[in-house]
Write a protein that holds these residues in place. Structure first.
Motif, mmCIF file in Angstrom:
data_model
loop_
_atom_site.group_PDB
_atom_site.id
_atom_site.type_symbol
_atom_site.label_atom_id
_atom_site.label_comp_id
_atom_site.label_asym_id
_atom_site.label_seq_id
_atom_site.Cartn_x
_atom_site.Cartn_y
_atom_site.Cartn_z
ATOM 1 N N ALA A 1 3.513 -66.734 27.820
ATOM 2 C CA ALA A 1 4.293 -65.529 28.046
ATOM 3 C C ALA A 1 3.644 -64.662 29.120
ATOM 4 N N GLU A 2 4.481 -63.956 29.866
ATOM 5 C CA GLU A 2 3.928 -63.113 30.912
ATOM 6 C C GLU A 2 3.346 -61.837 30.318
ATOM 7 N N THR A 3 4.042 -61.260 29.358
ATOM 8 C CA THR A 3 3.464 -60.102 28.679
ATOM 9 C C THR A 3 3.603 -60.308 27.171
ATOM 10 N N ARG A 4 2.687 -59.678 26.454
ATOM 11 C CA ARG A 4 2.765 -59.736 25.004
ATOM 12 C C ARG A 4 2.542 -58.327 24.473
ATOM 13 N N TRP A 5 3.442 -57.881 23.631
ATOM 14 C CA TRP A 5 3.390 -56.521 23.133
ATOM 15 C C TRP A 5 3.256 -56.527 21.630
ATOM 16 N N GLU A 6 2.619 -55.475 21.127
ATOM 17 C CA GLU A 6 2.658 -55.280 19.686
ATOM 18 C C GLU A 6 3.367 -53.967 19.423
ATOM 19 N N LEU A 7 4.216 -54.007 18.403
ATOM 20 C CA LEU A 7 5.042 -52.848 18.153
ATOM 21 C C LEU A 7 4.863 -52.369 16.729
ATOM 22 N N ARG A 8 4.819 -51.056 16.598
ATOM 23 C CA ARG A 8 4.802 -50.493 15.254
ATOM 24 C C ARG A 8 5.673 -49.259 15.248
ATOM 25 N N ALA A 9 6.392 -49.084 14.160
ATOM 26 C CA ALA A 9 7.259 -47.906 14.062
ATOM 27 C C ALA A 9 6.409 -46.682 13.788
ATOM 28 N N LEU A 10 6.790 -45.574 14.375
ATOM 29 C CA LEU A 10 6.073 -44.313 14.159
ATOM 30 C C LEU A 10 6.995 -43.339 13.456
ATOM 31 N N PRO A 11 6.412 -42.406 12.703
ATOM 32 C CA PRO A 11 7.255 -41.343 12.156
ATOM 33 C C PRO A 11 7.891 -40.562 13.295
ATOM 34 N N SER A 12 9.139 -40.237 13.126
ATOM 35 C CA SER A 12 9.841 -39.542 14.200
ATOM 36 C C SER A 12 9.532 -38.055 14.134
ATOM 37 N N ARG A 13 9.872 -37.380 15.199
ATOM 38 C CA ARG A 13 9.754 -35.923 15.180
ATOM 39 C C ARG A 13 10.984 -35.385 14.467
ATOM 40 N N ALA A 14 10.751 -34.636 13.421
ATOM 41 C CA ALA A 14 11.858 -34.234 12.564
ATOM 42 C C ALA A 14 12.774 -33.262 13.278
ATOM 43 N N LEU A 15 14.049 -33.404 12.982
ATOM 44 C CA LEU A 15 15.019 -32.408 13.439
ATOM 45 C C LEU A 15 15.045 -31.285 12.410
ATOM 46 N N ALA A 16 16.039 -30.446 12.529
ATOM 47 C CA ALA A 16 16.164 -29.355 11.571
ATOM 48 C C ALA A 16 16.289 -29.913 10.159
ATOM 49 N N ALA A 17 15.751 -29.201 9.208
ATOM 50 C CA ALA A 17 15.835 -29.555 7.790
ATOM 51 C C ALA A 17 15.255 -30.930 7.494
ATOM 52 N N GLN A 18 14.179 -31.257 8.190
ATOM 53 C CA GLN A 18 13.452 -32.503 7.931
ATOM 54 C C GLN A 18 14.322 -33.757 8.062
ATOM 55 N N ALA A 19 15.297 -33.714 8.933
ATOM 56 C CA ALA A 19 16.111 -34.906 9.166
ATOM 57 C C ALA A 19 15.364 -35.812 10.138
ATOM 58 N N PRO A 20 15.517 -37.123 9.992
ATOM 59 C CA PRO A 20 14.836 -38.038 10.911
ATOM 60 C C PRO A 20 15.306 -37.812 12.340
ATOM 61 N N GLY A 21 14.372 -37.815 13.271
ATOM 62 C CA GLY A 21 14.712 -37.585 14.669
ATOM 63 C C GLY A 21 14.926 -38.884 15.419
ATOM 64 N N LEU A 22 14.728 -38.834 16.731
ATOM 65 C CA LEU A 22 14.886 -40.042 17.537
ATOM 66 C C LEU A 22 13.876 -41.087 17.083
ATOM 67 N N PRO A 23 14.277 -42.331 17.010
ATOM 68 C CA PRO A 23 13.358 -43.380 16.566
ATOM 69 C C PRO A 23 12.144 -43.467 17.476
ATOM 70 N N ALA A 24 10.981 -43.548 16.878
ATOM 71 C CA ALA A 24 9.743 -43.526 17.664
ATOM 72 C C ALA A 24 8.932 -44.789 17.389
ATOM 73 N N PHE A 25 8.244 -45.244 18.394
ATOM 74 C CA PHE A 25 7.459 -46.476 18.288
ATOM 75 C C PHE A 25 6.147 -46.331 19.009
ATOM 76 N N GLU A 26 5.233 -47.162 18.603
ATOM 77 C CA GLU A 26 4.004 -47.319 19.366
ATOM 78 C C GLU A 26 4.013 -48.732 19.921
ATOM 79 N N LEU A 27 3.873 -48.825 21.224
ATOM 80 C CA LEU A 27 3.949 -50.123 21.888
ATOM 81 C C LEU A 27 2.607 -50.381 22.548
ATOM 82 N N THR A 28 1.986 -51.484 22.166
ATOM 83 C CA THR A 28 0.674 -51.804 22.728
ATOM 84 C C THR A 28 0.793 -53.078 23.546
ATOM 85 N N LEU A 29 0.248 -53.027 24.734
ATOM 86 C CA LEU A 29 0.273 -54.220 25.587
ATOM 87 C C LEU A 29 -0.926 -55.071 25.225
#
Lengths: 486, 264
Positions: B169-197
């Motif tokens: 493979a030319e690149t290999r990534w590792e991905l893990r989901a991150l807690p999102s930044r909450a919107l108003a009233a502790q609603a889940p925000g935009l999906p967030a990830f940590e991407l490691t090359l």
């Protein structure tokens, strides 16, 4: 033998039993009296039907139009097939040889109507009745050749009518008044006065090409070359119709009677021999039980079962392709995948106008005969701007039950366990109430569901719902996990 | 053939509208080349949906509006659910452009992926493998990479419940989901990830980024590492490669020994 009205009766006999005077319909006790050492076997109609089905498949090498007649007969419409075998008596002999190899003793006849052939096969075996001869030859046949029920036959013989000739001389309106139109119609057909078409087991193909080999062929490669030639034959005929084939059936007739039928479907109309041979090869490689040439195949037939105008719109998948080459490459890919992995496993999404999450995301096989979904005006709903995704990327077919540890009325749980893992809920959004589509099923509709989008401390996002309402005191609400957000 | 799969928007705007207040952060990610094989590994089994979502998002950038083939091992359906068309719409993709192939085992998935990689009409091919998958070895990956190079169709291979192994493979990534930044009233925000090359032919290994996927603009937004916990006082933003705030795992990412040795 078979149990009929409380008595065991003989339903089928072999030649030895017939010589001993045993007849079909005789009670078992009576037969035993005639022949004490009679060997009997329980009747097995299903096995007989299966056997007859196999026999019909063998007969498909003579014509694609084969029909079952009663419990023990096969009717073959050989119109237009005779020249392939060198004449009517040759085809008759060949069919009988084939059936003998299959283990059947047969009576067969060729006539210009199905009923006449049926009658002659029973009472004047193994003859070819030329068109126009029926009237004279059939006059000598006994009235049982009409294949009517016992009462009718009995009534006719009591009236002194012994042969079909006797019946034919009577005014037909009198016969119809006494015995019904059916008898007159059958008589007319046996005498060759009127004709009907048989209803074949399989729908007749649109187009067909076949090769019979003088020597059985064992090499798969050679067979594929022949297949290419057959497709070449069909291609010119398809071209004349301005069409391309969408569904093909390849039938391989093995010398020992085994018949193998292989269906090939394509994403768009085709008349390209090379691609069809490639698909056939893929399909044969992917078969669970490989095609076994055994002592070789002695005939090969290719049929076009479905076709479409060649310049019709392609499946929607190819819309994004910029050039015709790319569209063709995509169609080829689709054909190859379907041939190798099976039609049901290559799927695409279908937009449905529904709010039931389980139905909304449905997929269907790419090569589905029905084009309804592609033509339907249903559009995918546009997501609301500025919001995180409101629907999960993946959905479980069966919602997964979760164990809720800290419950708060009218809000999502604070803690829950799914697949033995404990999740602390840190963010939640909801509820979104989704009522079942009660008008769809007659069965009692499932309970209303309150959906929540939640996120746990590790950053995993879930779509969970509570089934049942808190207001309803009788039922304990249950919690399920239905889908996963990225 | 070089397209930028991670068109990063400089800075980011919170959904609540406090745009521009944060310092703009640019994390230049290496451009993924179209005609190559790229691998995405999930850090945890529970990241399955995040992995699929990210691969589809990256593939969307590479596909340039053309149809994609999505080869999915049957195990995914049991473990992580079936692809859901409304969810794909909500993710910013067009379900009509996706052709799904469900296969039983890894061998079949690789065969199908190879077939797809040879078809120049496709925009991208996704292959999802579950488990260690010994059939996906160096030879198999090289075959895929060569097919991708020949046809120009990007191949995105996602692996879950598997250890990273040497591959072409030319690149290999590792991905893990991150807690999102909450919107108003502790609603889940935009999906967030940590991407490691984990591995790249052009260096930059070990770089890792905190990203948010904004489906409205179909772009990954860079996010400072500190944003994972909006409740805490803001820490000075540090380069992503150094800091780690995912609380259940120590960083620094180890360079992968096999990857270098194998690089040709």
């Amino acid at each position: 033998m078979e149990k009929e009205r409380g008595a065991l009766r003989i339903t089928a006999i072999d030649a030895n039993a017939a010589r001993a005077g045993i007849d079909i319909g005789m009670a078992l006790a009576e037969a035993r009296a005639l022949w004490p050492n009679l060997e009997t076997e329980e009747a097995a109609p299903e096995a007989d039907a299966r056997f007859l089905k196999q026999a019909s498949e063998i007969c498909e090498m003579f014509t694609p139009l084969v029909a079952l007649q009663g419990r023990e007969g096969l009717l073959l419409d050989i119109t237009g097939c005779v020249h392939l075998f060198g004449g009517e008596s040759e085809i008759l002999q060949r069919a009988r040889r084939r059936m003998a190899a299959f283990g059947l003793s047969t009576g067969a006849a060729i006539a210009s109507t199905p009923d006449a052939a049926w009658a002659f096969a029973h009472y004047r075996r193994n003859r070819v009745v030329a068109r126009g001869e029926e009237e004279t030859l059939a006059r000598d046949l006994p009235i049982t050749a009409l294949d009517q029920n016992t009462e009718t036959t009995m009534a006719l013989s009591r009236a002194g009518l012994k042969t079909l000739g006797d019946l034919a001389d009577r005014p037909s309106h009198l016969l119809a008044a006494r015995f019904g139109e059916d008898l007159v119609a059958t008589l007319g057909r046996i005498l060759g006065r009127e004709d009907i078409r048989i209803t074949p087991l399989r729908p007749p193909p649109l187009l067909m090409a076949e090769r019979h080999f003088p020597e059985p062929m064992t090499q798969m490669e050679h067979l594929l070359v022949v297949l290419g030639r057959l497709m070449g034959d069909l291609a010119s005929r398809l071209e004349a119709r301005g069409e391309g084939g969408r569904a093909f059936a390849l039938t391989l007739f093995r010398a020992d009677g085994a018949v193998r039928r292989i269906g090939i479907e394509t994403a768009s109309g085709t008349r390209d021999a090379a691609s069809l041979v490639r698909l056939a090869r893929l399909k044969m490689e992917a078969l669970a039980d490989p095609v076994d040439p055994g002592f070789g195949f002695d005939a090969l037939r290719l049929m076009v079962l479905r076709s479409e105008p060649l310049h019709a719109a392609q499946v929607s998948l190819t819309e994004g392709a910029t050039t015709a080459d790319e569209a063709r490459a995509l169609a080829d890919l689709l054909n190859g995948l379907v041939a190798r992995f099976g039609r049901e496993n290559v799927r695409r999404f279908v937009a449905r106008d529904t709010h039931d999450p389980a139905r909304a995301g449905g997929t269907m096989a790419c090569l589905s005969a029905s084009r309804v979904s592609t033509d339907s005006a249903t559009e995918w709903p546009a997501p609301e701007a500025g919001q995180p995704p409101a629907r999960p990327l993946t959905l479980f077919v069966n919602p997964q039950p979760i164990e809720v540890l800290a419950e708060v009325p009218d809000s999502p749980p604070l803690r829950f366990r799914w697949r033995r893992m404990l999740h602390e809920v840190t963010r939640a959004e909801g509820p979104e109430r989704i009522a079942p589509e009660w008008w769809r099923d007659a069965a009692p509709a499932p309970a209303t569901r309150d959906y929540y989008r939640i996120e746990d401390q590790a950053g995993h996002r879930f779509w969970i719902f509570r089934e049942g309402l808190y207001e309803d005191r009788n039922t304990q609400p249950r919690w399920f996990l239905h889908g996963l957000f990225p | 053939m070089q397209a930028h799969p991670f068109p990063l928007r400089q800075g980011w705007s919170t959904p609540s509208g406090e745009a521009g207040e944060e310092p703009a952060r640019t994390v230049p990610l290496p451009a993924l080349s179209r005609a190559a094989l790229h691998e995405f590994y999930a850090a945890r089994v529970a990241d399955a949906a995040a992995l699929t979502g990210c691969a589809l998002a990256v593939g969307h950038g590479l596909a340039q509006g053309r149809s994609c083939l999505w080869v999915r091992q049957e195990a995914f359906d049991w473990e992580a659910g079936q692809p859901h068309a409304p969810g794909l719409c909500e993710w910013g993709l067009d379900p009509a452009r996706l052709l799904i192939l469900r296969v039983k085992d890894v061998t079949a998935a690789l065969q199908a992926g190879l077939e797809g990689a040879r078809c120049a009409g496709l925009g991208a091919v996704f292959i999802e493998l579950w488990g260690e998958a010994p059939a996906y070895d160096l030879t198999a990956s090289r075959r895929l990479a060569l097919a991708a190079r020949a046809s120009g169709v990007p191949l995105l291979l996602t692996r879950i419940a598997a250890k990273a192994r040497p591959s072409a493979a030319e690149t290999r990534w590792e991905l893990r989901a991150l807690p999102s930044r909450a919107l108003a009233a502790q609603a889940p925000g935009l999906p967030a990830f940590e991407l490691t090359l984990l591995r790249a032919r052009n260096g930059r290994e070990g770089q890792h980024d905190h990203l948010e996927w904004d489906r409205d603009v179909r772009q990954f937004l860079s996010r400072t590492a500190t944003d994972t916990r909006p409740a805490e006082p803001a820490l000075p933003s540090l380069p992503g490669a150094v800091v780690s705030v995912s609380f259940d795992r120590p960083r620094p990412p180890e360079p992968e020994p096999f990857a270098r040795r194998e690089a040709s």
